[in-house]
Structure formats: C-alpha cells, structure tokens
Design an enzyme around this catalytic site. Structure first.
Site, mmCIF file in Angstrom:
data_model
loop_
_atom_site.group_PDB
_atom_site.id
_atom_site.type_symbol
_atom_site.label_atom_id
_atom_site.label_comp_id
_atom_site.label_asym_id
_atom_site.label_seq_id
_atom_site.Cartn_x
_atom_site.Cartn_y
_atom_site.Cartn_z
ATOM 1 N N GLY A 30 0.786 -1.230 0.000
ATOM 2 C CA GLY A 30 0.000 0.000 0.000
ATOM 3 C C GLY A 30 0.812 1.271 0.000
ATOM 4 N N CYS A 239 -28.078 -9.081 -15.785
ATOM 5 C CA CYS A 239 -27.535 -8.845 -17.113
ATOM 6 C C CYS A 239 -28.535 -9.305 -18.169
ATOM 7 C CB CYS A 239 -26.214 -9.580 -17.277
ATOM 8 S SG CYS A 239 -25.553 -9.517 -18.969
ATOM 9 N N CYS A 242 -26.504 -12.467 -20.082
ATOM 10 C CA CYS A 242 -26.144 -13.729 -19.426
ATOM 11 C C CYS A 242 -26.928 -13.974 -18.143
ATOM 12 C CB CYS A 242 -24.639 -13.777 -19.145
ATOM 13 S SG CYS A 242 -24.134 -12.761 -17.744
ATOM 14 N N CYS A 264 -23.375 -7.002 -18.433
ATOM 15 C CA CYS A 264 -22.142 -7.127 -17.668
ATOM 16 C C CYS A 264 -21.077 -6.182 -18.215
ATOM 17 C CB CYS A 264 -21.582 -8.546 -17.778
ATOM 18 S SG CYS A 264 -22.488 -9.756 -16.828
ATOM 19 N N CYS A 270 -19.277 -12.315 -19.182
ATOM 20 C CA CYS A 270 -20.596 -12.367 -19.796
ATOM 21 C C CYS A 270 -20.619 -13.425 -20.898
ATOM 22 C CB CYS A 270 -20.946 -10.998 -20.365
ATOM 23 S SG CYS A 270 -22.681 -10.807 -20.782
#
Lengths: 274, 255, 357
Positions: A30, A239, A242, A264, A270
């Site tokens: 980080g 979606c 899908c 998606c 997808c």
C-alpha cells in the site's frame, strides 16, 4: 515483431529500476514508491504506469489480457494489447482464466484470480488524500505518520449531509492495517475483490511517478463506520445477456425515450456465462 | 507530581533574545498564565513548551499518564503529533487557523475522535453534539459550516474541538483576543467552568492582566525573555514586587 | 446488439489511423513537405519542439512536426517518447555560455557594454504586417566580424559583488528524466523541469509575476543567443573532446533583493536557458526561476509562480495533455457507480419517488 526496440519496449536498465520499485512496493503493502517514470509512446493518463509495470514483469511465455472498463474491445485496451503484441510478441487472450498477466483500467475481473496471475492496475491518482490536501509534500507526511483522520472527516461529512458515503469509485482502502491506498478508479463494487486476493496486484501511476502493490492474501479494508458499513454499489438488475445478477453492470441507453438495458461490464465473464 | 517542567530555556532570533534562563513547573489541573507585553517572549515560550520550536538550550519535560517523563524536543515527530491530537490541545486567538472552515461543526468536533480511532458515526455525532451544548452552541447547528458562525461561536467551537478528547494539558494563546468585551466575558466564564470541571492544566499566554486574574491560579511575568516575577495570581497582582510588574498592574483598571 | 457499436474494436482503430494518415498528407497534388524544408523554414517551431521534447536534433524535430501536422506539443511528445529509449553514453561538461559564438546579445541594464549590443535576427522591431511577397529576400549585409570579448553582463555585476553569486558545485546534477522529483526540489532539478516546461504555461506565470502575483522586480540583465560547443570527458581519455555544437538562448534576469542582517543588499538572479532560439521561453523561465526562490530568500510565498510544487507539477505539457485528454477515454464504469449512488441518495431523500421495476 517490430525491430528497433528492446523486448517489451523498455530498455533493460529501466526495467530493473522499475522492478526494484516493485520489490519495495510488495515489501511495504500500500505504500507509494516513487519511480523514475519514462515517457511512453502512449500519452500520460492513458495507462503509462500500467504499461511500464507490465513491460517490467512480462516474459516471452506470458499470456496477456488487457481490459478497460471491464471490456477487452474498448479502444484503449485494444491499443495497449497491440502495443505489447508488437513490442514483446507475447500471446494475448480475452479469457481471464487463460491470462498470466492482466492489465486493467477501472475494473477488477469478476472471476476470482489465482496465485499464478498478476493483476496490473492503471492509476491516474495514487494519492487517496489529494482532494482533501493537494500538496503531495503534505500528504506524504500524513501517510508517513498514518494521519488519516481527514479522510474519516470526509466520510462523516458525507453521511451528515447525504445520509451515506458519496464515494462511488476509487474508494479509499486501508492496506495491511497501515497505508491508506487509492485502489484506482474501480467501482466501489470491486473493492472486496482486492481483499486477500490470491493474485499479486500491482499499481502503476506513470504521470505521478508512483508504484504500489498489494501482495497476495493481504488485508484490504474500505474505510467505513461501524454503524455505516461499506456498501458495494451496483445497478440492482440482472444482465440482459447472461442473466448474472451479482456482477457489475453497464447501463446502455437503447433509445431516446428512456429505454435502458443492463449488461455485464466484464465482457469476458458475460460471454462465458451465456 | 508535575505535569510539565521547563529547565533553563534559552532562545534567540538573531540579535533578539526571546528566552533567557526560563524555568517553570506546571501541576495537574493548574492554570498558569504567562503575562508580558508583546516582544517579551511569552509566545516563544508557549511554542517551545508545546514542542513547536526547539530551543537553543534547555529542556522541556512532559509526564505521560503512566508517569514516564518525555523530553518534548527529543520525541519522534509521530509521537509528538499524536500527543497534540490526544493528551494535549491548543487554543489559538484566531479560531479559523485551527478549524476546518469547509467542514461542518460536527465534523470539526469529531475529527480528533476519528483521529484516535473512533469508528461509530452515531457515537461520534452524539459526542460532538454533547460538546457543542457544553460550549453553549445550539445542537441544531451541528451540520452548519463554521463560516456561518460569529467570532465568539467560532472560539467556542475551537474549544469544543480541542476538549473532545479530554486533554490533560491545553495551551492557550490569547484565547479571548480580538473579541467584544461582552463576548469575552462569556467566553472567559465558559473556559473557567470547563477547566475546573475537567481538571485540565492550562498554559495561558495573555497580555491582558484581567484575563489572567480571572483564569489563572499562578502567574509568570516575562520581560525581554526573562521571568521577572512569579507567584500566586492574587499575590502577584495585589502586591507586585518587580517594577515591571508594578507598571503592568498599574496600567490596567483594578476590578 | 446496439451497445457493441459504442466500443472501438480493432477495425475501427485501424480505420481511424488510416483516415488520420490521409488527412495528414492532405491534397496529394501538392508536394510533400520534407523535414529539411521544415528545419530550414519553420526554425522557431523546430526550436520549440526540441526544447519541450528535450532532445537536440533538428532533423528528428522537423520530422515530428510533419508527423504531428504542425501540432507542436504532439511533436514534442513524439521526441520525448523517442528520447526515453535512447541509451546514455556520458554526461557532458557544463557548456560555457560565456564563450558562446553570438548571433544576438542584448542587455537592458546598460546602454553600452564591452562587446556591444548585438541585435541579430529578431522580430522585435518588425511591423506585424502580413507579407504577401513570396520572393526570396536579398542577402543580409555582412558585418566585419570582430571577435570582441563579450563577457556575460551579470558577470560584470558579479565582479563588483552586487549580484548574489551562485554556489559552485562539482556534484553531478539531478536528472529529472532519471529520478522522480521530490519537494522541495533543488535548483538543478527546477531549472531542468522549466527548460522542458511548456512555453505557454511559463509565459503566463512569468506574466503573472509582472502583474504582482509573486513580484520579482526583474531587469533583463542579458539575453544571448548563439552556439556553444559541447564537450565530454571520457574517463579513459582524461581530457575533454568536442562532440558538436548546440544553439542556445540564455536569459539572466537581475532582480531586486533587500538583503538581510547577515547579507549585504545585492541583486539576485533568475536564470533561463533553452535549446534553440526561444527568447520568450528563456525570459519566462528566468522570471519563474526567480519567483520560485522566494521562500529561500525569505520573501512571502503568496502566488502560484512562487509555489515550487505547483509550478513543477504542472509545467510539463506532455504530462498535462495526457491527463487532460484522458478524459475522453471511456469512464462509463465510474459514471455508472455515480449514477447508482446519486439515485440512492435521491431515493433516501424522497422515498415516494422511487419506482423500481
């Protein structure tokens, strides 16, 4: 393969310099490590940080996937994928599970990543505090002393004013219980995927000349209050292609009479789930 | 046992002597006023005691709640900054320089709690509200920006923001300076009440003898970087020994 | 599917690039511009691209200008991207601008001076009238060149102790292309960043100092333009060898300074040095260099030109164009998150208005 340039464009000295920065970044999860970012043949702000990191870790046997907004066929993703196909001659793929390296802008793939994969994020602003304190000399001090009260004040103000935290992307996270980190402008929805991921996650900010990292299995916690916990946001739909109901969705305007469809954002996910 | 101790402090700005052989002790819950004209070194002394300026000579000791003594100017920067966010507080003449003017009153008061790790919004807010009320600010101003506050309110908000972490020691630099007389009186009364209720030790810098008389238990009179007289407030003000103190006292109306 | 159309795709990119190439070439009945023509006839553009591209090569800069259709920042970017991959063989010795083969040299602070005022090729005294005469100009008159001694004007002041001396140093200077900048930055790093910086940005900041935003009370001590030779000293040789010439513009501003208790009153210097003939840039650079010294000289820092971090973080146009123009990249994922958040906040405020399907 184009001649005239070194493998993956960057000269080996530059790659070594970047790898040293990467090692340091992995050692201090980080923490933003300054590095001598180079001018690339693509503009700053268009993924030069991610490209330099990718160029420094890629080998001839790697399989590269590049996404922008979750999609493999957005202009910038195409441009960067071609750049490495040309300068490194590596194989490319759109299938997340087939890639060894994934360079991304603004999304974390839906499919959980494996230990043998590296995810490389393009970062416009590595300093999560910059909107609250523009001087990077000052924010460096705040990072060194772990003085993050200001960011909590921002969250407090959001809740007091709007009833909820208004940060919807590039959501500030605390890495390994120490450094406040910008996860890059991925939607807040993606933040939980960073937490204890099996894959190594690298972050490159070319214009701002910073590299940072989340080693595998590292704790990544979004800032929040106990009584206002972090909420990943997505459109509350499925979606249209899908039928996935737990993925991040793009809203596509289909006509000028308010018609909408949701699909998606991760195009590979997808396609594999239809 | 003393809370803060200074020994033989010396500091110069070029040819000007700001501090010369200054020593003092501060006891828990005690209000110590440093009085003198501008240029007498009292603000430099406050900056040195609070670790903001490192003196050329001498030492400042602080005793933490566990009883351990710390050399304030030898402390690592993170430890000193942490001290300033928790056990210590600073109240300035210009409240704006100590407040976040683009953050609500509640956020201003809550900041020190959040910096200390408080992570419950509701409790932070309740605590901020309690402190607004304690400092005589309407609770329904909690979401207002300080830019909408009057001078006296700003000063009270600064006090709420400082005291919310229950500091043991607060440095005050002319806390009532620049305010109307009536506003000053109300603020002094508030400070006196809070300080005695909460048993906070205070180092107070003021050029105003009346403020010192009202708030301080003990007094240090400074002239050209030196302590010329020290003692209990009433004793020093009613029976000043040093000619400079006599001059200071005679220059203001007696209460 | 309708939504596929909004995505680029490989073919769309190829087609866009083909169109760009066609547009760049323009009407094929007209002859193609050669880099040599550009280098000869658009010399100021070539100079600016070399300066901001921080690569001294007239031929490459001319080529970049043609490739960028005359977009000079785009051309500088092309040079930068080329430069970044070049290996480094050596660091040159400092060039001696005092030994410059002068084509122009003026001072605003002395009426006359050793070596004289030399106007050289300048637009300064031309009338800005569009010229519709395409004929070749007659040859310019030749002066009897007198290789007179032409000391740099600030050195004349320096000899008297009236101009603050710069501390000499043998240390290898900071290299902004090889190390990330940290603040506060040393003067070497500052000057490098300014020399590569955007002319327009520095011009505006320099102008702002003249209008009171970080005033520096400048006098144009000297501006000189001409050629200097570049020498390197390979360690295996142990002596310097001449590897070529550079055309440079140098500007030294002489600025007021009141002095302090420890220092006698003296003038201070703002310094500008740029590749090619870039007088405006060199002057602006000198103004901004001096403004950024405000803090070290004990002056109040109140205006952007005096704020080192602000100036140095924003003066590079290659960085700036990239980030400004990246806004045209797709951001629909972030925007979608913002949409959902704002819908959420509105739903909370007005629960009656919610009409989820």
């Amino acid at each position: 393969m184009n001649t005239g340039y070194n493998f993956a464009y960057l000269d080996e000295q530059t790659k070594r310099m970047i790898r040293r920065a990467l090692l340091k970044a992995v050692a201090i999860p980080g923490h933003q490590v300054p590095f001598a970012s180079r001018e690339m043949p693509l503009p700053f702000g268009w993924g030069t940080g991610g490209i330099q990191v990718t160029a420094s870790v890629i080998g001839p046997d790697d399989v590269l996937k590049v996404i922008d907004q979750g999609a493999d066929d957005t202009t910038n993703a195409v441009s960067i994928r071609r750049f490495f196909a040309r300068t490194a001659g590596v194989r490319t793929t759109t299938r997340t599970q087939d890639a060894t390296l994934i360079q991304t802008r603004h999304r974390t793939p839906e499919r959980p990543l494996r230990a043998d994969q590296i995810l490389i994020y393009q970062v416009p602003q590595p300093e999560p505090l910059y909107r609250l304190e523009p001087s990077r000399a000052e924010t460096r001090k705040m990072q060194a002393l772990a003085e993050y009260g200001l960011m909590h004040v921002k969250l407090y103000e959001d809740i007091a004013r709007l009833g909820q935290v208004s940060i919807s992307y590039d959501y500030p996270v605390l890495v390994n219980h120490r450094y406040l980190m910008a996860p890059s402008p991925i939607p807040a929805f993606d933040v939980p995927k960073l937490h204890r991921s099996s894959a190594l996650q690298l972050f490159g900010a070319g214009r701002e000349k910073r590299i940072y990292a989340i080693p595998p299995h590292t704790d990544v916690e979004p800032l929040a209050f106990d009584d206002h916990p972090f909420r990943p946001i997505r459109a509350p739909r499925s979606c249209a292609l899908c039928r996935s109901s737990d993925t991040y969705l793009d809203e596509v305007v289909t006509d000028d009479r308010g018609g909408r469809m949701f699909v998606c954002s991760d195009t590979d996910w997808c396609e594999q789930h239809r | 046992m003393n809370l803060l101790a200074a020994r033989d402090l010396g500091h110069r700005y070029g040819a000007i002597t700001a501090l010369d052989g200054v020593s003092l002790d501060l006891w828990p819950g005690e209000v110590l006023a440093i009085v003198g004209e501008s240029g007498s070194g009292k603000t430099t002394l406050l900056d040195v005691l609070s670790g903001r300026i490192t003196p050329e000579s001498g030492t400042v000791w602080y005793r933490d709640p566990a009883g351990t003594l710390h050399d304030v100017h030898a402390m690592p920067a993170p430890a000193l900054r942490a001290l300033h966010r928790s056990d210590w507080g600073f109240v300035r003449q210009d409240a704006r320089s100590n407040l976040r003017m683009t953050v609500s009153a509640g956020g201003n008061v809550g900041e020190r709690l959040m910096a200390q790790g408080a992570r419950h919004y509701g409790r932070i807010r309740a605590e901020a509200e309690r402190w607004l009320v304690q400092t005589e600010i309407d609770a329904d101003r909690i979401d207002d920006l300080p830019t909408t506050f009057s001078g006296g309110m700003l000063q009270r908000l600064q006090i709420a923001r400082t005291l919310v972490t229950n500091p043991r020691l607060v440095f005050m630099d002319e806390p009532t300076g620049g305010l109307d007389v009536s506003v000053q009186a109300r603020l002094l009364d508030l400070i006196r009440t809070l300080v005695s209720q909460l048993r906070i030790a205070v180092v107070l810098v003021t050029h105003d003898i009346a403020v010192a008389r009202l708030l301080a238990h003990r007094l240090i009179v400074m002239q050209r970087g030196r302590v010329v007289e020290t003692g209990l407030t009433d004793q020093v003000l009613d029976d000043p020994q040093h000619p400079y103190t006599q001059l200071l006292v005679s220059s203001v109306l007696q209460p | 599917m309708a939504y596929v159309a909004v995505k680029g795709g490989e073919r769309a990119i190829d087609a866009a690039h083909a169109w760009l190439a066609e547009q760049r070439r323009g009407d094929t009945s007209l002859p193609t511009l050669s880099p040599a023509q550009i280098a000869e006839q658009l010399g100021r553009a070539v100079d600016r691209v070399m300066a901001e591209g921080s690569l001294y090569d007239r031929e490459l800069a001319a080529r970049a200008i043609a490739q960028a259709q005359g977009d000079l920042i785009e051309a500088a970017f092309l040079l930068r991207a080329y430069r970044t991959t070049l290996p480094r063989f050596a660091a040159s010795r400092p060039v001696d601008t005092g030994a410059m083969l002068l084509r122009r040299r003026i001072s605003a602070i002395y009426k006359d001076l050793p070596g004289g005022q030399l106007l050289g090729p300048t637009y300064d005294y031309t009338h800005r009238l569009l010229d519709f005469d395409d004929a070749d100009p007659p040859p310019a008159p030749q002066a009897d060149t007198d290789p007179a001694r032409t000391p740099r004007v600030p050195d004349i002041l320096g000899d008297e102790g009236l101009l603050q001396a710069e501390p000499p140093s043998d240390a290898e200077p900071f290299d902004v292309t090889r190390e990330p900048l940290a603040f506060p930055a040393g003067r070497d790093a500052r000057l490098q960043a300014l020399a590569r910086g955007d002319e327009g940005f520095l011009l505006s900041l320099g102008y702002a100092t003249q209008r009171g935003y970080g005033s520096t009370h400048p006098f144009a001590g000297e501006i000189r333009f001409g050629d200097v030779c570049v020498e390197i000293e390979p360690p295996e040789l142990g002596f310097a060898i001449d590897i070529g010439d550079l055309t440079l513009t140098e500007c030294q501003m002489v600025n007021q300074f009141a002095g302090s208790k420890t220092e006698p009153a003296q003038f201070t210097r703002g310094y500008g040095l740029v590749f090619g003939q870039c007088e405006r840039k060199a002057m602006a650079m000198a103004l901004v260099d001096r403004a950024m010294r405000s803090a070290e000289l004990g002056e109040d820092v109140t205006a952007p030109p005096q704020q080192m971090e602000f100036v140095l973080s924003h003066c590079d146009n290659v960085e700036a164009i990239g980030f400004v123009e990246h806004l045209k990249l797709p951001h629909y994922v972030d925007f979608q998150s913002e949409l959902e958040t704002i819908r959420g906040i509105r739903a909370q405020a007005e629960p009656a208005d919610v009409n989820d399907e």
